[in-house]
Design a protein around this motif. Structure first.
Motif, PDB file in Angstrom:
ATOM      1  N   CYS A   1      21.918 -48.743  85.754  1.00  0.00           N
ATOM      2  CA  CYS A   1      22.484 -49.954  85.142  1.00  0.00           C
ATOM      3  C   CYS A   1      21.948 -51.196  85.862  1.00  0.00           C
ATOM      4  CB  CYS A   1      24.009 -49.905  85.236  1.00  0.00           C
ATOM      5  SG  CYS A   1      24.809 -51.449  84.758  1.00  0.00           S
TER       6      CYS A   1
ATOM      7  N   PHE B   1      22.928 -54.261  85.814  1.00  0.00           N
ATOM      8  CA  PHE B   1      23.929 -55.141  86.426  1.00  0.00           C
ATOM      9  C   PHE B   1      24.532 -54.498  87.677  1.00  0.00           C
ATOM     10  CE2 PHE B   1      24.881 -57.911  82.411  1.00  0.00           C
ATOM     11  CZ  PHE B   1      23.593 -58.418  82.491  1.00  0.00           C
ATOM     12  N   CYS B   2      24.645 -53.165  87.719  1.00  0.00           N
ATOM     13  CA  CYS B   2      25.065 -52.514  88.970  1.00  0.00           C
ATOM     14  C   CYS B   2      24.000 -52.735  90.044  1.00  0.00           C
ATOM     15  CB  CYS B   2      25.318 -51.028  88.753  1.00  0.00           C
ATOM     16  SG  CYS B   2      26.896 -50.656  87.956  1.00  0.00           S
TER      17      CYS B   2
ATOM     18  N   HIS C   1      31.520 -50.782  87.488  1.00  0.00           N
ATOM     19  CA  HIS C   1      30.871 -50.532  86.198  1.00  0.00           C
ATOM     20  C   HIS C   1      31.889 -50.165  85.117  1.00  0.00           C
ATOM     21  CE1 HIS C   1      27.551 -49.380  83.522  1.00  0.00           C
ATOM     22  NE2 HIS C   1      28.432 -48.502  83.070  1.00  0.00           N
TER      23      HIS C   1
ATOM     24  N   HIS D   1      27.019 -52.884  80.636  1.00  0.00           N
ATOM     25  CA  HIS D   1      27.975 -53.130  81.735  1.00  0.00           C
ATOM     26  C   HIS D   1      28.677 -54.401  81.290  1.00  0.00           C
ATOM     27  CE1 HIS D   1      28.702 -53.471  86.380  1.00  0.00           C
ATOM     28  NE2 HIS D   1      29.443 -54.402  85.784  1.00  0.00           N
TER      29      HIS D   1
HETATM   30 ZN    ZN Z   1      26.828 -51.160  85.742  1.00  0.00          ZN
END
Ligand code: ZN
Ligand code: 5GP
Length: 116
Positions: A6, A8-9, A48, A100
């Protein structure tokens, strides 16, 4: 989803750089890489959550935090008088592209309604 899958993670973990506007233990806000206005910030939970469809009752406080944080940022970025827009996209029809959850804060120009 594993965090490594992910984007954004990865930003939360600091492995992908971002221009951070705000962060605390639970929330991260950073400037969108492809801004749709003079101000375009994404406000995300550090934990998340894949999409709005995955929200559980236990996430209510998290969603409230995102909305309040985005509104605080709108004020600190000078948008409270002119106005601004907060948007959650979900699914293909809305053009949801990063899975996310993220709250878009867009402002600094006149925004059309209805959206395209
Ligand atoms: Zn994420
Ligand atoms: P969505 O269409 O999923 O609601 O919005 C995803 C947003 O994330 C888009 O506005 C896109 O420009 C932004 N975005 C995608 N990848 C990155 C990235 O690596 N860094 C930043 N800062 N924004 C990103």
């Amino acid at each position: 989803m594993s965090p490594g899958a992910c984007i954004f993670c990865e930003i939360v973990a600091g492995r992908i750089p971002a221009r951070v506007a705000y962060q605390d233990e639970d929330v991260l806000a950073f400037h969108d890489i492809n801004p749709q206005g003079p101000v375009h910030v994404l406000v995300i939970p550090k934990r998340h959550i894949t999409s709005l469809l995955d929200l559980a009752p236990g996430d209510d406080a998290t969603v409230g935090r995102l909305v309040r944080q985005a509104t605080d940022l709108a004020s600190s970025l000078g948008l409270s008088e002119r106005g601004f827009r907060l948007v959650f996209n979900c699914g293909d029809d809305a053009g949801y592209s990063v899975y996310h959850i993220h709250l878009h804060l867009v402002g600094g120009r006149k925004l059309a309604w209805p959206p395209g």
